[in-house]
Design an enzyme around this catalytic site. Structure first.
Site, PDB file in Angstrom:
ATOM      1  CG  HIS A   1      -1.688  -1.233   1.446  1.00 40.19           C
ATOM      2  ND1 HIS A   1      -2.943  -1.489   0.946  1.00 40.19           N
ATOM      3  CD2 HIS A   1      -1.323  -2.358   2.118  1.00 40.19           C
ATOM      4  CE1 HIS A   1      -3.334  -2.691   1.321  1.00 40.19           C
ATOM      5  NE2 HIS A   1      -2.361  -3.254   2.017  1.00 40.19           N
TER       6      HIS A   1
ATOM      7  CB  SER B   1      13.269  22.603 -14.916  1.00 42.52           C
ATOM      8  OG  SER B   1      12.485  23.775 -15.054  1.00 42.52           O
TER       9      SER B   1
ATOM     10  CE  LYS C   1      11.549  19.515 -10.927  1.00 46.18           C
ATOM     11  NZ  LYS C   1      10.335  20.082 -11.516  1.00 46.18           N
TER      12      LYS C   1
ATOM     13  CD  GLU D   1       8.818  12.490 -15.308  1.00 48.37           C
ATOM     14  OE1 GLU D   1       7.799  13.182 -15.200  1.00 48.37           O
ATOM     15  OE2 GLU D   1       9.968  12.975 -15.367  1.00 48.37           O
TER      16      GLU D   1
END
Ligand code: ARG
Length: 459
Positions: free
Chosen positions: A158, A279, A285, A292
């Site tokens: 979980h 970024s 970043k 992804e």
């Protein structure tokens, strides 16, 4: 031969431009050029061997096809939409090269059995590529796992910390998923290894062809036993897409973890700069773009699978033009799968594992609570009672802002007299991992045995 359609005999009006381009598949089926020529070379050889065509014609056609094959390999062929698809383009190019005798190549064959043959040949190349790339990724996983047998990390259910595990155990879970993925691809070969050629348009042919010879020449075990089946099913392509979808699903889950793990919240790993991007606005970043994208591209592979299933679902036997829609999804998936497996291997091979942080994490949670309950149960207190007692101890810790290992022996013994001083060793995450020595468990010895078994499989 004029510029007229190769099938133009019964037609009076020419097609509108839009009709031509809408119907054409050359923009994508040119990816099959080598398979198409290979299929034709075998077909013409069979036509010669069976005496259907004289040897002189066979030689001319063969030489022409070989020239086209060389040109295709060097990307020198120029295709036209007017010639619709790869099959008619090649026939036209052959005609330009050797004249009207080129028209004999299509004897005893149809584009229906031809295109199905091309796709079988294509997948007979793609499947071994997929299994090879899977094996490479598995090797990378084993290498990293071997370095981290004793690296302890939180195991989750979980997405809540559950029990400490070996980092190698986590990595090896993906090894086994990939092993099954590979098995599915390997198993699928026996269903791709069937030759449609010689099925004709749908019903076979009046020529005394030898389909077994064609099969042998093209390296197939045997021809399809039913001509209608041969030209009209695409189950072998669906199976490829389905097998690829499962690989992508596995990679996508792993990528989701890499994305979480490389966040400031987890800090379990750091991805190499090569597989991350910055970024354009936020200078701090470092984004896990590749992970992804693999997660995102899983969606397109599912789309390719569902797309083809949907194309096929209502089609009457045998060939229907709808089936031209079987190709782009397969090519797209093959390309996506190759990229995803390659990137994944590179990403894992180059990432840094924050061992110290992982281990510190397991000391600041309640993932050793099961150890306490198992301890009492091993001393014959019914597990349910043990569970209840430990639950109360956890609550006590939470209320007092401490962890289970911080409890005094007196407190523990007040909760149950069976607790003794050795409980503090049992509570250590390393001990918790080491003691899960049941077959397939995370115990260090089990993980070593698992890696040993995995290496033997790859050897
Ligand atoms: N380009 C076609 C396809 O990909 C080849 C088969 C065409 N057959 C036909 N009867 N129109 O499906």
């Amino acid at each position: 031969m004029s510029n007229a359609k190769l099938w133009g005999g019964r037609f009076q009006a020419t097609n509108e431009e839009w009709v031509d381009s809408f119907g054409a598949s050359i923009s994508f089926d040119q990816a099959l050029v080598l398979e198409d020529i290979k299929g034709s070379l075998a077909h013409v050889k069979m036509l010669g061997a069976t005496g259907i065509l004289p040897e002189a014609d066979v030689s001319l056609i063969t030489e022409g096809l070989q020239t086209l094959m060389e040109q295709a390999k060097n990307d020198q062929l120029v295709y036209t939409v007017a010639n619709e698809d790869i099959h008619l383009n090649i026939e036209k190019l052959l005609h330009d090269l050797i004249g009207p005798v080129a028209g004999k190549l299509h004897t005893g064959r149809s584009r229906n059995d031809q295109v199905a043959t091309d796709m079988h040949l294509y997948l007979l190349k793609q499947v071994p590529l997929a299994t090879e790339l899977i094996t490479k990724l598995q090797t990378v996983l084993i290498d990293l796992a071997e370095q981290h047998i004793h690296t302890v990390m939180p195991g989750y259910t979980h997405l809540q910390r559950a029990q400490p595990i070996s980092f190698a155990h986590h990595l090896m879970a993906y090894f086994w998923m990939l092993e099954r993925d590979k098995g599915r691809f390997e198993d699928s070969i026996k269903r791709i290894d069937l030759l449609p050629l010689g099925a004709g348009a749908l019903a076979g042919t009046t020529f005394p062809i030898d389909r077994h010879l064609s099969a042998e020449l093209l390296g197939f075990s045997k021809p399809y036993a039913n001509s209608l089946d041969a030209v009209s099913d695409r189950d072998f392509s669906v199976e490829y897409l389905s097998n690829a979808a499962l690989v992508m699903m596995h990679l996508s889950r792993f990528c989701e973890e890499l994305i979480l793990w490389s966040s400031d919240e987890f800090k379990f790993i750091e991805l190499s700069d090569t597989f991350a991007t910055g970024s354009s606005i936020m200078p701090q970043k470092k984004n896990p773009d590749m992970a992804e994208l693999i997660r995102g591209k899983t969606g397109r592979v599912y789309g390719d699978l569902v797309g083809l299933l949907t194309v096929l679902k209502g089609l009457p036997l045998a060939y229907n033009k709808d089936m031209q829609e079987d190709k782009e999804g397969v090519f797209d998936t093959a390309h996506t799968l190759e990229g995803a497996l390659t990137i994944m291997a590179g990403m894992i091979e180059t990432m840094t594992v924050n061992v110290a942080h992982l281990e510190a994490t397991t000391k600041q949670d309640f993932s050793n609570a099961t150890e306490l309950a198992d301890y009492l149960a091993a001393k014959q207190l019914p597990f349910r009672q043990a569970h209840e007692i430990v639950g109360q101890l956890v609550l006590f810790c939470i209320q007092n802002n401490i962890y289970l290992a911080d409890l005094s022996l007196e407190t523990l013994q007040a909760a149950h007299p069976l607790f003794e001083a050795d409980i503090f060793t049992v509570l250590q995450p390393e001990t918790a991992v080491a003691r899960r020595n049941s077959y397939g468990g995370t115990g260090f010895e089990q993980v070593k045995a698992q890696i040993h078994e995995a290496k033997a499989l790859l050897a």
